[in-house]
Motif scaffolding. Structure first.
Motif: not given
Length: 219
Positions: A103-111, A130-135, A145-151
């Protein structure tokens, strides 16, 4: 299973889309720009780096973009105490783990916002990363974001669970299927038209229908 279920967060696991709409409306008004609330709502789900130009035009982005985004955060932060998870959010994530998925969380929200949501959702031991906008430098509907989350969870095949047409577009660009929820306020017809392979009204319905999504050929 070696598949990954990537969950969007805002509007999918936590009920934030209308809070975001109000905060953006007020942020624009603070800088003497009036954008209809319906237009803002339809853009919720894309990152803040894109939203200003999308709803108010390139001139507003050039002249006021950063100021509007700063105002949005200042106005949205006090609303955090009002945010609640959708019913069944943790159970849906837990079902993905029970089925053997990462499970990965792909959020573009603030950390800081994402961390707050993780605390609300109590996903310790369930979300692998999980990811955030800083990633990333380019947010949804870009697929970064999806690419980073999956990696971060080891790669492999994946399916995205989201709530907006921007999630569907990002998934299509990334080459993975997207199942969508009505929780963000977008109609089933629009979500299907944007490429969603399945649409669910609630997270409880998603949980019941998750197995074929993660085991079928589409995933």
């Amino acid at each position: 299973m070696s598949r990954t279920v990537i969950f969007d967060v805002d509007g999918t696991l936590v009920d934030t889309n209308y809070h975001h709409t109000v905060a953006w409306f007020r942020a624009f008004r603070r800088h003497d720009v009036t954008v209809p609330g319906w237009r803002i709502h339809r853009a919720i789900g894309m990152g803040g780096d894109r939203l200003v130009a999308a709803v108010a035009g390139e001139r507003v982005e050039q002249d006021l973009g950063d100021a509007v985004r700063d105002s949005w955060k200042e106005l949205f932060d006090p609303m955090l105490d009002e945010i609640v998870p959708f019913d069944g959010a943790r159970e849906a994530v837990a079902e993905a783990k029970r089925l053997g998925c990462r499970v990965a969380l792909a959020s573009s929200g603030k950390p800081d916002h994402v961390r707050h949501y993780l605390d609300l959702l109590n996903l310790d031991g369930l979300a692998d990363d999980w990811t955030s906008s800083q990633d990333v430098s380019d947010s949804k509907p870009a697929p970064d974001l999806l690419r980073v989350a999956l990696e971060r969870v080891g790669g492999g095949t994946a399916i995205l669970i989201g709530d907006s047409i921007w999630d569907c577009k990002a998934a299509e660009e990334f080459g993975v299927p997207c199942a969508a929820l009505l929780t963000g306020g977008t109609s089933a017809a629009e979500l299907t038209g944007a490429g969603a392979v399945a649409v669910f009204e609630t997270l409880a319905e998603l949980r019941e229908g998750l197995r074929p999504l993660v085991s079928g050929p589409a995933a």
